[in-house]
Structures are given as C-alpha cells and as structure tokens.
Write a protein that holds these residues in place. Sequence first.
Motif, PDB file in Angstrom:
ATOM      1  N   ALA A  97     -25.260  14.303  11.216  1.00 23.62           N
ATOM      2  CA  ALA A  97     -25.338  12.976  11.844  1.00 23.62           C
ATOM      3  C   ALA A  97     -26.452  12.937  12.881  1.00 23.62           C
ATOM      4  O   ALA A  97     -27.180  11.942  12.991  1.00 23.62           O
ATOM      5  CB  ALA A  97     -23.999  12.621  12.479  1.00 23.62           C
ATOM      6  N   ALA A  98     -26.596  14.011  13.647  1.00 23.46           N
ATOM      7  CA  ALA A  98     -27.636  14.060  14.666  1.00 23.46           C
ATOM      8  C   ALA A  98     -29.024  13.945  14.044  1.00 23.46           C
ATOM      9  O   ALA A  98     -29.911  13.265  14.589  1.00 23.46           O
ATOM     10  CB  ALA A  98     -27.519  15.358  15.466  1.00 23.46           C
ATOM     11  N   ALA A  99     -29.218  14.578  12.892  1.00 24.15           N
ATOM     12  CA  ALA A  99     -30.520  14.506  12.223  1.00 24.15           C
ATOM     13  C   ALA A  99     -30.837  13.078  11.794  1.00 24.15           C
ATOM     14  O   ALA A  99     -31.967  12.599  11.971  1.00 24.15           O
ATOM     15  CB  ALA A  99     -30.535  15.446  11.023  1.00 24.15           C
ATOM     16  N   LEU A 100     -29.849  12.387  11.240  1.00 21.90           N
ATOM     17  CA  LEU A 100     -30.066  11.005  10.804  1.00 21.90           C
ATOM     18  C   LEU A 100     -30.318  10.083  11.989  1.00 21.90           C
ATOM     19  O   LEU A 100     -31.149   9.168  11.925  1.00 21.90           O
ATOM     20  CB  LEU A 100     -28.859  10.509  10.014  1.00 21.90           C
ATOM     21  N   LEU A 101     -29.604  10.319  13.076  1.00 12.04           N
ATOM     22  CA  LEU A 101     -29.716   9.461  14.255  1.00 12.04           C
ATOM     23  C   LEU A 101     -30.847   9.897  15.196  1.00 12.04           C
ATOM     24  O   LEU A 101     -31.074   9.259  16.229  1.00 12.04           O
ATOM     25  CB  LEU A 101     -28.389   9.448  15.020  1.00 12.04           C
ATOM     26  N   GLU A 152     -17.144  10.858  19.921  1.00 10.74           N
ATOM     27  CA  GLU A 152     -17.314  12.007  19.035  1.00 10.74           C
ATOM     28  C   GLU A 152     -18.646  12.665  19.321  1.00 10.74           C
ATOM     29  O   GLU A 152     -19.663  11.987  19.521  1.00 10.74           O
ATOM     30  CB  GLU A 152     -17.245  11.563  17.570  1.00 10.74           C
ATOM     31  N   ASN A 153     -18.649  14.004  19.309  1.00 16.87           N
ATOM     32  CA  ASN A 153     -19.901  14.738  19.431  1.00 16.87           C
ATOM     33  C   ASN A 153     -20.583  14.786  18.070  1.00 16.87           C
ATOM     34  O   ASN A 153     -19.943  15.096  17.062  1.00 16.87           O
ATOM     35  CB  ASN A 153     -19.638  16.163  19.928  1.00 16.87           C
ATOM     36  N   LEU A 201     -20.101   6.806  20.487  1.00 16.78           N
ATOM     37  CA  LEU A 201     -18.863   6.079  20.232  1.00 16.78           C
ATOM     38  C   LEU A 201     -18.494   6.243  18.767  1.00 16.78           C
ATOM     39  O   LEU A 201     -19.355   6.226  17.883  1.00 16.78           O
ATOM     40  CB  LEU A 201     -19.041   4.586  20.545  1.00 16.78           C
ATOM     41  N   HIS A 202     -17.200   6.401  18.508  1.00 13.57           N
ATOM     42  CA  HIS A 202     -16.689   6.527  17.145  1.00 13.57           C
ATOM     43  C   HIS A 202     -15.719   5.375  16.916  1.00 13.57           C
ATOM     44  O   HIS A 202     -14.671   5.294  17.560  1.00 13.57           O
ATOM     45  CB  HIS A 202     -15.990   7.868  16.980  1.00 13.57           C
ATOM     46  N   VAL A 252     -14.376   0.885   7.622  1.00 13.01           N
ATOM     47  CA  VAL A 252     -15.686   1.287   8.120  1.00 13.01           C
ATOM     48  C   VAL A 252     -15.542   2.293   9.249  1.00 13.01           C
ATOM     49  O   VAL A 252     -14.796   2.067  10.201  1.00 13.01           O
ATOM     50  CB  VAL A 252     -16.497   0.071   8.635  1.00 13.01           C
ATOM     51  N   VAL A 253     -16.267   3.384   9.130  1.00 14.15           N
ATOM     52  CA  VAL A 253     -16.337   4.398  10.181  1.00 14.15           C
ATOM     53  C   VAL A 253     -17.764   4.384  10.729  1.00 14.15           C
ATOM     54  O   VAL A 253     -18.724   4.544   9.973  1.00 14.15           O
ATOM     55  CB  VAL A 253     -15.982   5.787   9.644  1.00 14.15           C
ATOM     56  N   SER A 254     -17.897   4.155  12.035  1.00 10.43           N
ATOM     57  CA  SER A 254     -19.222   4.005  12.632  1.00 10.43           C
ATOM     58  C   SER A 254     -19.420   4.964  13.797  1.00 10.43           C
ATOM     59  O   SER A 254     -18.500   5.215  14.578  1.00 10.43           O
ATOM     60  CB  SER A 254     -19.411   2.571  13.153  1.00 10.43           C
ATOM     61  N   LEU A 255     -20.645   5.482  13.892  1.00 15.47           N
ATOM     62  CA  LEU A 255     -21.092   6.214  15.065  1.00 15.47           C
ATOM     63  C   LEU A 255     -22.102   5.327  15.772  1.00 15.47           C
ATOM     64  O   LEU A 255     -23.111   4.932  15.177  1.00 15.47           O
ATOM     65  CB  LEU A 255     -21.729   7.547  14.657  1.00 15.47           C
TER      66      LEU A 255
END
Length: 238
Positions: free
Chosen positions: A187-191, A181-182, A200-201, A217-220
Amino acid sequence: MTGQVGGVGFGKRNRLVDELAGQITSGRFAHGDRLPGENELARRYSVSRGTVRGALADLQDRGLIATQTGVGSFVTFDDVELDQLTGWAKAFERGGVAIETELLGIERVSDAELTRRYGLARVTQVRRLRRDPRTGPVSLETAYVPLPDLSDQGLLEGSLTKTLRAAGLRAAGGEQWISTENLDTAAAALLEREPGELFLHATRSTVDATGGLVEHVVSLLDPARFRFHLAFPGSVVR
C-alpha cells in the motif's frame, strides 16, 4: 383574528415551499444535497420552526425531498463534503477539487466475510487510486460489488457508481466503520509513502431495500486531507 393569524402563517409556509422548491428544481440543490437545518431555515427566512417543519412536509409530499432518520457519517476532503450516494468522483467535481482516479484492476474474488454476511460466493473487486495531480496519491480504495466480472467491458463511463445504477443496484442503507492503519509495503508503494505511515482506514457497506449487498468498500485515506464527521437527522433532496 385567529383565522387571520393562521392565514399569515399558512402564507409564509407556502412562500417557503415555493422558494425551496424553486431552488431544488433549478438545480441550486442537487440530488443528495442536504438542506439547511430547521434552525438555519427559520433564521434565514424569518419564520418559526413550525412553519419550516410544515414546509418540509409539503416538499416531502411532492417527492422533492426525503427525511433521513438516525445519525449519519460523512466524509470530507479538504473540508468539501463528499456525497457517498453519487460517488466521490462526482463529489470532487462538484466541489471544484481536481482529483484524478486511476483504475488499478478488476477481478473476480472470494471473500469469506462477504459470503458469511450476504451469502455471496464470489464478488467483483475494483481497486482504485485517487491522486491529487499537485501532491500525489491521497487514497487507495478497494470495492467489492455483486456484479459479474467487469474485466472485459470495464466500468460504465469510468464510474463504479454509474455501473451499479445501470445494473439496478441502489443503496437504501448501510453502515461505516472508521479506524487507523499503518501502511504495509504494498500500500505504501502505491500511495508513494513510507511503510508504517498512519492512514485512516474506512470500511463502508451499503445494502438495497432487501438487505442485499450493493457495495462494500475498504479505503485507506490520507488523514491530512480526509476527515469524518457526524450529521444528525435532516432532509436531503431526492
């Protein structure tokens, strides 16, 4: 002569049972650990695969191990396998990996897919960020669990796994999906990454013996640190 040969084989089997049982009860193999495969055990202890199978059956009769069926998917971080039954925080610790877990929030939510699959009108959402203190965030995880609002009391000892077990929720099975997943802007700010970066999703659902939801659970996951691999049937320590 046949009896002597059988006696020798039985003696090897008993010695293998005693050796493996000793390693399990001493903590050399912990709960959830996967035992070496039949071929590896046969080579390591210089016995036949038939002897290994007999020894594993004896250990299962004693309640020391359980035999898994089917093919399972497993997650590794920097090639350290993460036990999804005991929780990643514990798995990181056991693997000697220094990863910090930050709780981002707990709230009651509705999810149409979980309602459709499990009949749950509302679930508790737990969001966590895992961070390598040397390099920065490595994963963003959102868990959905069939528990009352945990906002006030929080997680037991900071662990969602312990919170679920204290509530009597134990996984008996489940399934996992893996894709890419892009990262969106949030999400980019948190990561601490750039929007659009490929991660990876992973989506993992575990259920109890009745098919009721234990955890979704949904994980990036940072693809430079996490990998997935498949393991074929084998035995694990209870």
